[in-house]
Design a protein around this motif. Structure first.
Motif, PDB file in Angstrom:
ATOM      1  N   ILE A   1     123.036   5.122  89.220  1.00  0.00           N
ATOM      2  CA  ILE A   1     123.171   6.071  88.111  1.00  0.00           C
ATOM      3  C   ILE A   1     122.064   7.122  88.184  1.00  0.00           C
ATOM      4  CG2 ILE A   1     123.311   6.361  85.615  1.00  0.00           C
ATOM      5  CD1 ILE A   1     124.101   3.347  85.497  1.00  0.00           C
ATOM      6  N   THR A   2     120.817   6.660  88.174  1.00  0.00           N
ATOM      7  CA  THR A   2     119.717   7.628  88.147  1.00  0.00           C
ATOM      8  C   THR A   2     119.607   8.382  89.469  1.00  0.00           C
ATOM      9  OG1 THR A   2     118.527   6.228  86.602  1.00  0.00           O
ATOM     10  CG2 THR A   2     117.252   7.922  87.748  1.00  0.00           C
TER      11      THR A   2
ATOM     12  N   THR B   1     124.825   8.935  81.286  1.00  0.00           N
ATOM     13  CA  THR B   1     123.833   8.006  81.836  1.00  0.00           C
ATOM     14  C   THR B   1     123.642   6.802  80.913  1.00  0.00           C
ATOM     15  OG1 THR B   1     122.744   9.929  82.741  1.00  0.00           O
ATOM     16  CG2 THR B   1     121.508   7.896  82.759  1.00  0.00           C
TER      17      THR B   1
ATOM     18  N   TYR C   1     124.458   2.909  81.881  1.00  0.00           N
ATOM     19  CA  TYR C   1     123.421   1.874  81.891  1.00  0.00           C
ATOM     20  C   TYR C   1     123.805   0.716  80.976  1.00  0.00           C
ATOM     21  CZ  TYR C   1     119.695   3.627  84.857  1.00  0.00           C
ATOM     22  OH  TYR C   1     118.963   3.998  85.942  1.00  0.00           O
TER      23      TYR C   1
END
Lengths: 532, 322
Positions: free
Chosen positions: B84-85, B201, B205
């Motif tokens: 994701i990041t 995001t 998460y």
């Protein structure tokens, strides 16, 4: 998350009852070296339909994305209803009463209309109440604004026109007072477009402010109260629609620039190389992109296709270059050097076209002309790596030969730096284009298709590329040049065809015409007969 | 085959399907949010080792469970940061975590306990023991249903009932709640979520961490309920079988339950070659029975179950564009 609103600063007397819904002051935005918006000022009065018109890449969408919080401006101020407003993200834009209908819809395909409408503005952790409230509200909205859609239909089952209505409903459900539509008619049939404009007029009567981004002059003239013209990242002018004309707008969009001098002698046209008869292309939505185009190009001749972007030029290049998108249907007759060529299916791919002697410098070099992560020599090999001179034996390619060949081409076309191991993305726009042009011209094709040869290319490279195109013509080859830059068309072409709405409006001799006349044709105002 | 044997087989099915159900629903959260996760296996294995070790040390299965969930969530967080990041390749991240888990669990268990990479056997309160549901004995006399209730429904550990509850809860969350709506949306079209002013995001998460919790439950169940301690590679590909079941179920929770029960049934059959022989009247080679769940997995993944359309944005990192 940053606070959405910045109160009017002391000393800046922002009248709360400003007549303007939107005021942008000195907005600038750069993406790397590309200045997408430069010092943009614009004021949109409340309760009007305001058109923003400009070529593709003029910076319209960037400007509106800044207004919707998708990008942040490098500098400049945004006033909404007379109040200085910071819009760091889309949520702030929504809170400030701005709704946006993107060119590519932001809908969840396997959700119902209702689910899409409430996404992000649900009333609580449970869906039931939100859905019921949205259902009632949608009923009211669809009654008030001719926005009827079945709230329980899945998006993927809806037509494009209906999907767009869902986007508008989404914005209205979020209480948008300002509605921005980015190229809303690009995917619509004419009937759907007319319906859309009726909806927009209805919204205006209810006091909403509408910003319509388009490159279609007809829509601006039909639907807007005021129009701003953008060109190359700057705001050229804002005028009342009633006080202007399609021709004037076309001229403003394309711009009167100093003619680039191209030294070229008279053409000596020979035999017909390419003959196109009644070429038609229909896209997957059933919209006719080419509506019966016919022309001929002779050896030793440059035919320039002028026109505002989106009037069928791209489809013309695609079908001739063997790059027609799947889903598009082509019909008509195209004859190259006496032999008819396939328009789709077998024999209508880029490889077959190259074997037939057609080289293609595509409009979008970064997507279709190059693979940016590959080295220069690999890029120069594309399309031609099967040629016998690059084969070492039955199994292996002769990479040394390819690299030597690339070095020679890079030197001849003055590509800087002349390093064939560098990836294509490391070159500037002008040098990238030189790599593509070198690859295509050096194959010595019978017919060269060139789309926007100098878009995003610096002055020096423009001159060089123009010279190479003229040299190919003087070597007795046929060239089809498509460009939205009127001065490029005027200075390079031996004959000019003007396209509008999928048709050729007329042929002109560049020596005997001028920008005003071409502007009329580009705006779809019929010329006086065919002068081929 | 008599009724009692059938009931034994079904009870065994339920026990063996439980880690599959938990892992499958775990994968469902991640994949419905658009993050592919082939590292379910890794998280289960880490959870099994952590829970086995801590349950032994503390003497409490519950403390072991918490440790298992914690270990699994660490791995989930790594996958989240990578995919994701940093917008990395989700498959590569998953494969890397699988390898890491396979090695590190044995290494840690060996260095802690010196028992050949195993954790010491658990007993008493360090395990989740079977619980008898009320009335199980009293109703045993009722024909057909009584024995079924006694054998198949009652007499499992609490985690088995938790797994079935998770399925229902997940169905409810996905179809009835705001979080579920947003979760489904972000896996289909993150741009729609982004333009609605919700954090792509953040949602992703959240989903990945839920996956961590559920894989933790699955792994802890393996080590502290199904078996009595962690052993090398004890998950034996269950993470992949759960993925196959997820595809089989077309990413829907209740269908996932049935798919996992089917896989569990095949695993139960493999443990009872005598029953298979009794029904078919010839001896099926044991290794073939053992391989059945995996063969079924291959068939499912090869597309024999019809077209399964994954979440449209699955596997693609979200990059903002107009």
């Amino acid at each position: 998350m940053a606070n959405a609103e910045v109160e009017g600063r002391p000393g800046v007397a922002a009248p709360p009852d400003s007549p303007y819904a939107i005021e942008l002051k000195g907005i600038s935005k750069a993406f790397g070296p590309v200045q997408a918006n430069r010092d943009i000022n614009i004021s949109v009065p409340k309760g009007t339909i305001h058109g923003i018109i400009g070529e593709n890449g003029a910076g319209k969408s960037t400007l509106m994305s800044i207004l919707y919080g998708f990008y942040r401006a490098d500098s400049g101020e945004i006033f909404i209803n007379g109040r200085l407003t910071a819009i760091p993200d889309s949520q702030s834009a929504i809170r400030a009463g701005i709704g946006m209908v993107f060119q590519h819809f932001k809908l969840v395909q396997n959700f119902t209309v209702l689910e899409n409408v409430i996404l992000g503005v649900e009333d609580g952790p449970m869906l039931r109440t939100s859905l019921a409230k949205a259902r009632a509200e949608l009923e009211r909205l669809s009654r008030d604004y001719e926005l009827d859609v079945d709230p329980d239909a899945l998006i993927e089952d809806l037509s494009v026109g209906h999907q767009q209505r869902v986007e508008i409903l989404k914005a209205l459900y979020r209480q948008a007072e300002i509605l921005i539509l980015d190229e809303p008619t690009g995917v619509l049939t004419p009937a759907e477009a007319d319906h859309l404009f009726r909806i927009l007029k209805g919204l205006k009567e209810q006091g909403k402010t509408i910003v319509l981004i388009t490159h279609k002059l007809r829509e601006i003239m039909e639907a807007t109260d005021n129009v701003s013209v953008m060109r190359r990242g700057t705001m050229v002018d804002t005028v009342k629609t009633a006080a202007t004309s399609a021709e004037q707008l076309a001229e403003l969009m394309v711009g009167r620039k100093v003619l680039l001098e191209v030294s070229k002698g008279p053409a000596h046209p020979g035999e017909v190389v390419l003959s196109v008869e009644n070429l038609q292309v229909r896209d997957e939505h059933g919209v006719d992109r080419l509506k019966g185009v016919s022309f001929e190009i002779r050896a030793g001749e440059i035919l320039g296709i002028a026109g505002v972007a989106g009037n069928g030029q791209s489809e013309l290049l695609a079908v001739l270059g063997g790059m027609l998108e799947p889903g598009n249907r082509a019909s008509g007759r195209v004859v190259l050097e006496g032999g008819q060529i396939a328009l789709q299916g077998r024999g209508a791919d880029g490889q077959s076209r190259r074997r037939a002697g057609i080289a293609h410098v595509p409009e979008d070099r970064q997507h279709f002309g190059l693979i940016l992560d590959f080295t220069a020599w690999e890029n120069v090999a594309f399309g031609y790596y099967n040629e016998p001179e690059y084969q070492k034996n039955a199994l292996f390619m002769d990479n040394d030969a390819l690299r030597d060949d690339t070095r020679r081409k890079m030197e001849k076309f003055d590509v800087r730096p002349p390093d064939c191991w560098l990836p294509a993305k490391s070159f500037s726009g002008g040098n990238q284009q030189k790599i593509v042009v070198a690859r295509e011209i050096e194959q010595n094709p019978d017919l060269l298709l060139v789309g926007q040869p100098t878009r995003g290319v610096d002055i020096g490279a423009i001159e060089f590329i123009h010279k190479q195109i003229v040299a190919l013509r003087d070597a007795g080859k046929a060239i089809l040049l498509v460009s939205v830059e009127l001065d490029e068309i005027l200075s390079l072409s031996d004959r000019i065809a003007v396209m509008f709405d999928g048709r050729i409006m007329g042929f002109r001799d560049p020596e005997a015409t001028n920008e005003a006349e071409l502007g009329l044709l580009m705006a779809g105002i019929a010329g006086n007969g065919e002068a081929a | 085959m008599d009724y009692d044997t059938l009931l034994q087989l079904l009870a065994s099915t339920v026990r063996l399907a439980t880690p599959l159900i938990l892992a499958c629903i775990a994968g469902l959260y991640s994949e419905r949010s658009g993050i592919f996760d082939i590292g379910l296996e890794a998280k289960m294995l880490v959870a099994a080792m952590c829970s086995g070790a801590v349950a032994y040390a503390s003497g409490s299965a519950w403390v072991g469970l918490m440790a298992g969930i914690g270990g699994s969530m660490v791995f989930a967080a790594i996958h989240g940061v990578a995919s994701i990041t940093f917008r990395g390749n989700q498959l590569i991240s998953g494969v890397a975590l699988n390898f890491l888990a396979s090695g590190i669990t044995v290494l840690v268990a060996q260095s802690l306990f010196r028992q050949g990479g195993r954790t010491p056997p658990l007993s008493g309160d360090a395990r989740f023991n079977p619980i008898d549901l009320p009335g199980a004995d009293a109703l045993q006399g009722v024909p057909i249903l009584g024995p079924f209730y006694h054998e198949v429904v009652s007499g499992h550990s609490i985690l088995v009932y938790a797994a079935f509850a998770v399925v229902v809860l997940t169905w409810w969350v996905l179809s009835r709640t705001r979080f579920g709506l947003r979760l489904r949306a972000v896996g289909e079209n993150p741009a729609a979520v982004d333009t609605s002013g919700i954090s792509v995001t953040g949602l992703r998460y959240a989903a990945v961490m839920i996956t961590g919790v559920l894989c933790g439950l699955a792994g802890a169940y393996m080590a502290t309920a199904l078996q009595a301690g962690f052993g090398k590679e004890m998950t034996a590909g269950r993470g992949y079988i759960a993925l196959a079941a997820l595809i089989f179920a077309k990413w829907r929770p209740v269908a996932a339950l049935w798919a996992c029960l089917l896989f569990g049934f095949f695993q139960a059959l493999a443990l009872r070659p005598d029953v298979v022989e009794g029904v078919l009247h010839f001896k099926v080679p044991g290794p073939f029975l053992d391989a059945l769940p995996y063969i079924l997995t291959v068939l499912v993944l090869a597309g024999f179950v019809g077209k399964a359309i994954p979440p449209r944005a699955g596997g693609q990192p979200y990059v903002k564009e107009r």
